[in-house]
Design an enzyme around this catalytic site. Structure first.
Site: not given
Ligand code: DX5
Ligand code: ZN
Length: 218
Positions: A9, A34, A36, A38, A67, A69, A138, A174
């Protein structure tokens, strides 16, 4: 277990050097990248909009796993598809019409994933399994990297694996994935593991070989 894919990620990457970091993790063995996304509403953090994801795209040679969110979702799907996402994963908790959301992703010619937060039951995906490409389990509450793995996610992976049966649906895990937790979820049936802090820790754009060692260790 090398058949399992590692999707680092970039939330844990150097935010001043995404192009270089993406190239580095792929050179060092990443199977997917990946991303993320947000929105500061569905989760208490804010990261990348479509323009940023579009800028990442030319540097990704493998597979750009986006991903989302965010909520609401539907009005942004086309923009992330245009930005070049190979897969878009939406949270089942982000709106009332997840089945419509999955259709909207698929109609863009992009693979569709559905993500389950730690408090959401595996059974929630039952009526989506014939319409999606991936279930993202998750194992942290979304919003940040570097959090602690939530153990009951292992049992949830087993449950999702059982529900999928012989359908061509991929399971991704994840959150908090590292050398200790990866074997647990791999044994439970995960096909790919997202790892942020476990991949980027100790490395830098000047020390990318650390990323490779971290990926191999997972
Ligand atoms: C959290 C993300 C994950 C996160 C994983 O909201 O969706 O993808 O970046 O990071 P680690 O592997 O450090 O938990
Ligand atoms: Zn993620």
């Amino acid at each position: 277990d090398r058949s399992i894919k590692i999707a680092p990620s970039i939330l844990s990457a150097d935010f001043a050097n995404f192009g270089q970091e993406i190239r580095a993790i792929e050179d060092q063995g990443a199977d997917w990248v990946h991303v993320d996304v947000m929105d500061g509403h569905f989760v208490p953090n804010l990261t990348f909009g479509p323009p940023a994801v579009k800028a990442f795209r030319p540097h990704v040679k493998t597979f750009m796993d986006v991903h989302l969110m965010i909520s609401p979702i539907d009005q942004y799907i086309e923009a992330y598809a245009e930005a070049g996402a190979d897969m878009i994963t939406a949270h089942i908790e982000a709106g009332p019409h997840i089945h419509r959301t999955v259709q909207a992703i698929r109609v863009q010619g992009v693979k569709a994933g559905v993500a389950l937060n730690p408090g959401t039951r595996a059974e929630e995906v039952e009526y989506l399994l014939d319409s999606i490409d991936m279930v993202l389990v998750m194992t942290v509450n979304p919003g940040f990297g570097g959090q602690k793995f939530i153990q009951n996610g292992v049992e949830k992976v087993r449950k999702v694996r059982e529900m999928i049966g012989d359908r061509p649906v991929h399971i991704q895990v994840d959150g908090g994935v590292d050398t200790n937790t990866a074997p647990l979820v791999a044994a439970a049936g995960a096909d790919s593991l997202v790892a942020g802090s476990a991949v980027f820790k100790g490395g830098s754009v000047d020390k990318p070989d650390v990323y490779g060692a971290n990926i191999k260790a997972i």
